[in-house]
Structure formats: structure tokens, C-alpha cells
Design an enzyme around this catalytic site. Sequence first.
Site, PDB file in Angstrom:
ATOM      1  N   GLU A 406     -52.819 -17.830 -32.344  1.00 42.58           N
ATOM      2  CA  GLU A 406     -52.237 -16.591 -32.918  1.00 42.58           C
ATOM      3  C   GLU A 406     -50.727 -16.750 -33.126  1.00 42.58           C
ATOM      4  OE1 GLU A 406     -54.094 -13.905 -33.746  1.00 42.58           O
ATOM      5  OE2 GLU A 406     -55.955 -14.257 -32.654  1.00 42.58           O
TER       6      GLU A 406
HETATM    7  C1  LIG Z   1     -58.872 -23.536 -29.062  1.00 36.52           C
HETATM    8  C2  LIG Z   1     -58.216 -23.218 -30.353  1.00 36.52           C
HETATM    9  C3  LIG Z   1     -58.761 -22.253 -31.167  1.00 36.52           C
HETATM   10  C4  LIG Z   1     -58.185 -21.967 -32.406  1.00 36.52           C
HETATM   11  N1  LIG Z   1     -58.800 -21.082 -33.252  1.00 36.52           N
HETATM   12  C5  LIG Z   1     -58.377 -20.997 -34.545  1.00 36.52           C
HETATM   13  C6  LIG Z   1     -59.139 -20.284 -35.517  1.00 36.52           C
HETATM   14  O1  LIG Z   1     -60.173 -19.675 -35.214  1.00 36.52           O
HETATM   15  N2  LIG Z   1     -58.712 -20.295 -36.813  1.00 36.52           N
HETATM   16  C7  LIG Z   1     -57.581 -20.940 -37.193  1.00 36.52           C
HETATM   17  O2  LIG Z   1     -57.251 -20.899 -38.370  1.00 36.52           O
HETATM   18  N3  LIG Z   1     -56.825 -21.620 -36.290  1.00 36.52           N
HETATM   19  C8  LIG Z   1     -57.195 -21.672 -34.982  1.00 36.52           C
HETATM   20  N4  LIG Z   1     -56.468 -22.396 -34.064  1.00 36.52           N
HETATM   21  C9  LIG Z   1     -55.260 -23.081 -34.502  1.00 36.52           C
HETATM   22  C10 LIG Z   1     -53.988 -22.521 -33.890  1.00 36.52           C
HETATM   23  O3  LIG Z   1     -53.695 -21.292 -34.487  1.00 36.52           O
HETATM   24  C11 LIG Z   1     -52.895 -23.584 -34.084  1.00 36.52           C
HETATM   25  O4  LIG Z   1     -53.190 -24.621 -33.176  1.00 36.52           O
HETATM   26  C12 LIG Z   1     -51.513 -23.045 -33.847  1.00 36.52           C
HETATM   27  O5  LIG Z   1     -51.151 -22.157 -34.869  1.00 36.52           O
HETATM   28  C13 LIG Z   1     -50.466 -24.158 -33.769  1.00 36.52           C
HETATM   29  O6  LIG Z   1     -50.586 -25.048 -34.821  1.00 36.52           O
HETATM   30  P1  LIG Z   1     -50.654 -26.622 -34.516  1.00 36.52           P
HETATM   31  O7  LIG Z   1     -51.699 -26.834 -33.506  1.00 36.52           O
HETATM   32  O8  LIG Z   1     -50.760 -27.336 -35.788  1.00 36.52           O
HETATM   33  O9  LIG Z   1     -49.259 -26.946 -33.825  1.00 36.52           O
HETATM   34  P2  LIG Z   1     -47.913 -27.319 -34.569  1.00 36.52           P
HETATM   35  O10 LIG Z   1     -47.626 -26.334 -35.635  1.00 36.52           O
HETATM   36  O11 LIG Z   1     -47.941 -28.758 -34.927  1.00 36.52           O
HETATM   37  O12 LIG Z   1     -46.875 -27.102 -33.402  1.00 36.52           O
HETATM   38  C14 LIG Z   1     -46.595 -28.086 -32.392  1.00 36.52           C
HETATM   39  C15 LIG Z   1     -45.391 -27.595 -31.590  1.00 36.52           C
HETATM   40  O13 LIG Z   1     -44.247 -27.489 -32.456  1.00 36.52           O
HETATM   41  C16 LIG Z   1     -43.732 -26.191 -32.423  1.00 36.52           C
HETATM   42  N5  LIG Z   1     -43.261 -25.836 -33.762  1.00 36.52           N
HETATM   43  C17 LIG Z   1     -43.911 -25.928 -34.941  1.00 36.52           C
HETATM   44  N6  LIG Z   1     -43.144 -25.516 -35.954  1.00 36.52           N
HETATM   45  C18 LIG Z   1     -41.972 -25.118 -35.412  1.00 36.52           C
HETATM   46  C19 LIG Z   1     -40.764 -24.574 -35.927  1.00 36.52           C
HETATM   47  N7  LIG Z   1     -40.617 -24.284 -37.214  1.00 36.52           N
HETATM   48  N8  LIG Z   1     -39.780 -24.310 -35.061  1.00 36.52           N
HETATM   49  C20 LIG Z   1     -39.915 -24.536 -33.762  1.00 36.52           C
HETATM   50  N9  LIG Z   1     -41.013 -25.054 -33.200  1.00 36.52           N
HETATM   51  C21 LIG Z   1     -42.034 -25.324 -34.019  1.00 36.52           C
HETATM   52  C22 LIG Z   1     -44.876 -25.307 -31.975  1.00 36.52           C
HETATM   53  O14 LIG Z   1     -44.420 -24.112 -31.382  1.00 36.52           O
HETATM   54  C23 LIG Z   1     -45.582 -26.206 -30.988  1.00 36.52           C
HETATM   55  O15 LIG Z   1     -44.949 -26.140 -29.746  1.00 36.52           O
HETATM   56  C24 LIG Z   1     -56.998 -22.639 -32.799  1.00 36.52           C
HETATM   57  C25 LIG Z   1     -56.436 -23.586 -31.946  1.00 36.52           C
HETATM   58  C26 LIG Z   1     -57.029 -23.888 -30.751  1.00 36.52           C
HETATM   59  C27 LIG Z   1     -56.415 -24.965 -29.898  1.00 36.52           C
END
Ligand SMILES: Cc1cc2nc3c(=O)[nH]c(=O)nc-3n(C[C@H](O)[C@H](O)[C@H](O)COP(=O)(O)OP(=O)(O)OC[C@H]3O[C@@H](n4cnc5c(N)ncnc54)[C@H](O)[C@@H]3O)c2cc1C
Length: 596
Positions: A406
Site C-alpha cells: 500500500e
Molecule cells: C506480500 C505482498 C503482497 C502484495 N500485494 C500486491 C497486490 O495485490 N497488488 C499489487 O499491485 N502489488 C502488491 N504488492 C506490491 C507492493 O505494493 C510493492 O512491493 C510496494 O509498492 C513496493 O514496491 P517494490 O517492491 O517494487 O519496492 P521498490 O519500489 O523497489 O522499493 C525498494 C525500496 O526503495 C524505496 N524507494 C523506492 N522509491 C523511492 C523514492 N522515490 N524515494 C525514496 N525511497 C524510495 C522503498 O521505500 C523501499 O524501501 C505486494 C507486495 C507484497 C510483498
Amino acid sequence: METTDKKTIKGGEFLITETNYQDVFIPEEFDEEQQMIAQTCRDFLSAEVYPNLDRIDTQEEGLMPSLMDKAGELGLLGVSIPEEYGGFGKNFNTSMLVADVIGAGHSFAVALSAHTGIGTLPILYYGNAEQKEKYIPKLGTGEWKAAYCLTEPNSGSDANSGKTKAKLADDGQHYLITGQKMWITNGGFADIFIVFAKIDDDANLTAFIVERGFGGITMNPEEHKMGIKGSSTRQVFFNDCPVPVKNMLSDRQNGFKIAVNILNIGRIKLAAAAIGASKSVIDTAINYANERLQFDRPISKYGAIRYKLAEMAAKVYAVESANYRAGQNIDDAYDALVAAGMDASKAKLKSTEQFAVECAILKVWGSEVLDYVVDEGVQIYGGMGFSAEAPMDRAYRDARINRIFEGTNEINRLLTVDMMLKRAMKGELDLMTPATAVAAELMSIPDFGEEDDALFAAEKKIIKNLKKATLMVAGAAVQKLMMSLSKEQEILMNIADMASYVYVAESAMLRTEKLVQLRGEAACEGQLNLMRIYFVEAVDALQKAGKEALWAFAEGDEQRMMMVGLRRFTKMEAFNVKAVRQQVAQQLIAANKYCY
Ligand SMILES: Cc1cc2nc3c(=O)[nH]c(=O)nc-3n(C[C@H](O)[C@H](O)[C@H](O)COP(=O)(O)OP(=O)(O)OC[C@H]3O[C@@H](n4cnc5c(N)ncnc54)[C@H](O)[C@@H]3O)c2cc1C
């Protein structure tokens, strides 16, 4: 229920105005019907979920969908669905109450919230009449289960950068969707997918309602995860998946807006679920502390353990106060918009959007309070906390995801400040006038006026001053750094924390004040203590965040002057917080559960 004329408040305005206790909703005001709904949820967890937690976590074939079906039969999936679509049409705070209670249900809570929230709401709020009639009744009963496909392997926090494509088929009647979605909750059993894709070379996403039966959908096996192991999480591949043109949700390129607006609701509901989970962990921890003997005494007799119990309870009480306060603000804004003639779906979105700042704050605070609580829960259990046979193991692992999905907590902290500043620039939130007034106050002689020892006088003064401290730091950062502030993430995080502490501490105070008015001071000793404990944290943490920000962007005399101001605005009369924690712990231990 509240009967006085409420002062309407806008999102983010808490920082610049004073709120009266009469204008907030407190969870103690839930009526009989709402209490009955909450009890139905509790009974469901006790009968269907708690006895099956291990089976759920091994993802026993068909178990989670069957639990969803049972929840659907009880009406738990249709709480916020309008009656015309077979739901109960309850207000926002009632749906928050359901999220709160079900939040203690581990992986089941995640499945239910993904289905009722990000899975169902895009259709409910953005669908046309035909789409709503076709999908909402079946989603409300659980006959069809939903998932939400936004994230991709290379597109997480930067959600609008997705590569999934939609192109019009030669028949002109279908879009062919091709792409890879990742981390899709409920992916393994969902019948309906809300899929975000870019049509041709569009800059922005478009949302589609995709039925599993359309074909062209394949999946990877279930992800192996740290926690919420019972929640289905899949990678979903769309290979020329044919989606009827009429299944586009809202307008072309409106998908990112849909995603963002639905996430606002998801965020505050996540906080509600985190609160429910926290209360359940506190119950378990108190039980254990009362039973576990060391050195011939229950460990609940020890100050070190009592400290933990009291801190856990104070944090939960504070964030819960803020959550239902914001929920009611959303309900009130919705009522006002509908009264002014706005369509109900639009009003739902608009009212949540108005409080997007609060939703972001609560997402961060709810998830971090839960992490604090589970961590101390493990500690209270000692070695058994580390055992996979005991309940803290699951609680600890399941909690962790809440800081990630979220919108990560980093993104939500950044958004908190970004949204406030954007509103200020649009003239919707006048931050600059009070910030300038605080700057002027810094040059004046401090007011050493008479101490007012009326109940809440000290706390009100503290809140007023914490707002001044936050406005001083934020205002100076804006003036000093101008356009480059958006790149100064550490400073933005400091400001987000300051604003959040203001909001949550003030909410705890307003709830307690209202309770005292309703029940009398003597009956609210516990809540008064919880509020006081939280104030100690809020004042200290806010000062630290302010100091770090000032050290980062101010220098010389300016820095010295603002540091003097910061200390002045974060002054708190000494009191024996250790004794107050002891009293709270005593109440918890006697009740053998979270009792506020
Ligand atoms: C169990 C699980 C269920 C999920 N369910 C859903 C679902 O039903 N539908 C769906 O669409 N998604 C879902 N997600 C996805 C989830 O919303 C994303 O994992 C989340 O938004 C983070 O994206 P990412 O994993 O690519 O991390 P990244 O975006 O790669 O982030 C990695 C780190 O970098 C930081 N970061 C990234 N960009 C910035 C910035 N601009 N400035 C500062 N820090 C930054 C983040 O805060 C984090 O600490 C789910 C994830 C999990 C693990």
C-alpha cells in the site's frame, strides 16, 4: 452518536487549526449495530480462522476461498457496498471497524482486505452502471473473488512506470493485454483482476476489469514469503489476454488516478487492521506475562515487562484515536458532498482524497506501531517468542509486510509532506501565515503566563506548541531550500514525523477529553495515563526530528534561534512517567487483556 454541529475540517488542516473534542468521533461511540457487526467478525475469527491458522499458512487447497465464501455468507464482504448492489451500505467508519477486528486474522485479513478494498472498490467507485451491476453483487457475496494487478517486476513504488501494454485487437471489440504483474494478492484464486496497463504509447495507465475466464492468463507458483504465508501471492502473466472494450474502467489514461485514490482508502484501512492485530498481540503477551513464572513470580510483576505492556497499549490507543477521527472526517466530508448534490461514488473518492494526508500518516503509524508491538511481544515471550510453535512467531512475521505494501512507509512519509505543500501552493491550506507568525514569535519574549492546571490545559498547550515547532521547521525549510526541498528526503521525513506526531498525539488527547466528558474523570484514569505516556514519546521524538532537520539546512544565528524556539516549543512539565506506566500495566494485567 455525535449530535452537536460539527465544524468541518479539511485534510491536513489539523496542523494549523485547533480541533474541539466535540468534533471528533471516538471508538467508544460505536452504536449497538456497529458493535454487533464487530462481534460477528470476532466470532467468525474464533470459529473459522484461529483454529485453522496452520492449515491456512500451508495454503491448503481451497481453504482460503472457502473462508472467503463463509465471510461472504455472513455479509462481511458487503459492509460498504450500497444496498442497491446487495450490500449493507454502511459508512466508512463501520468498514474501518470491520478492518480493525478482522485485522487480527493474519493471512485471512490480507485476503479479505485485498478483495473488499483494492479488488472491489475500483469497480464500485469508477465503474459505469453496467459494470457495477455485473460485478459488484457477486463480489459482495464472495461468489467472485478479486485481485489488483498494479505492481510489476520493474515498477513498484514508481507505479505509473509499468510496461504492461493494451492494444486494440483487429476486431475493434477487445483490448489485448500483454505484460507481467508481480506480488498479486489473491492471485491464485481470484476470478476478477483489476489490471493496469498502458494503451499503445500512452504516458499514463488505464485500468481494466479482467475476468480469469477471458483466457491468456498464466501464473507462476505461489511466492515463498517471510510472513502472511497463507495469503496467495502470485506473479500473473497476461499474454494477449482479450478484454472487451466495455471492460475499460473509467477513462483512458485515468488508471494512475484510480490506483492512487483506491490506495488512499487502502492505507487508512491497513492502519485499522494493524490496530486490530496489535490489540490481539497485546492480549497474547499479557496472558503469557501473567502465566510465565521466573524467580518464583509471574514476569508481569517485573517493571521491565510492565514498561513494555504500557508502551504497547499507549501507542495503540493513540493511533486508534487518530484512525477513527480521520474515518469520521471522511464520513462527514462524504455526507456534505452528497448533500451538495455529488454522486455517491464520486463523493466517496473525493472525501477520502480530501484526507489523503491523514491516510498516509496513518498507514505509516499503524504499521510501525504494529511492528513495535510484535517485537515487544516476542521479547515478552523470551525463548518461546523465537519458537515457531508459539503464537508470536506468526505475529512477528505477518506484521512486517505492512510497512511495504500500500505504498512503502518511505513513500508515504514523502507523500505526507508533498501533499501538504501542494495544497499550500494551491491556496487550499494556509501553512505560510501561521508559519510566519511562529517565526515572528521567535523574536518575541516568551510568554511565561500563569500555569493553568485545568484538566487538559497542559496537553493543549503542548499540542499548540508542537504545531508551532512543526510549522517553524517546515516553513523555514520551504523558504531556505525552495524547489530543492523535494530532493531533501531526510528533511522531508523529519517534517513528516513531526506532523504525524502532532496528529496522533492530538487525536489521543481529543479522544480522552471526549471520554472524560462522557464518563467523568474517575472512569477515565487509564485513558488519561495512556495519553500522558504517548505525549512523552511525541514531544521527545518531535524535538529530535526537528533538531535533525534544523541541523541539516540552517546555520549560524538562524540555526541557534530556531533551536531555542524548538526547545521552547517542546517543553513539557516533568512528571513521573514510570509511575504512570505502572498504573497502566496494572490495569492491563488485572484485565488480562488490552482493556481500553
Ligand atoms: C506480500 C505482498 C503482497 C502484495 N500485494 C500486491 C497486490 O495485490 N497488488 C499489487 O499491485 N502489488 C502488491 N504488492 C506490491 C507492493 O505494493 C510493492 O512491493 C510496494 O509498492 C513496493 O514496491 P517494490 O517492491 O517494487 O519496492 P521498490 O519500489 O523497489 O522499493 C525498494 C525500496 O526503495 C524505496 N524507494 C523506492 N522509491 C523511492 C523514492 N522515490 N524515494 C525514496 N525511497 C524510495 C522503498 O521505500 C523501499 O524501501 C505486494 C507486495 C507484497 C510483498
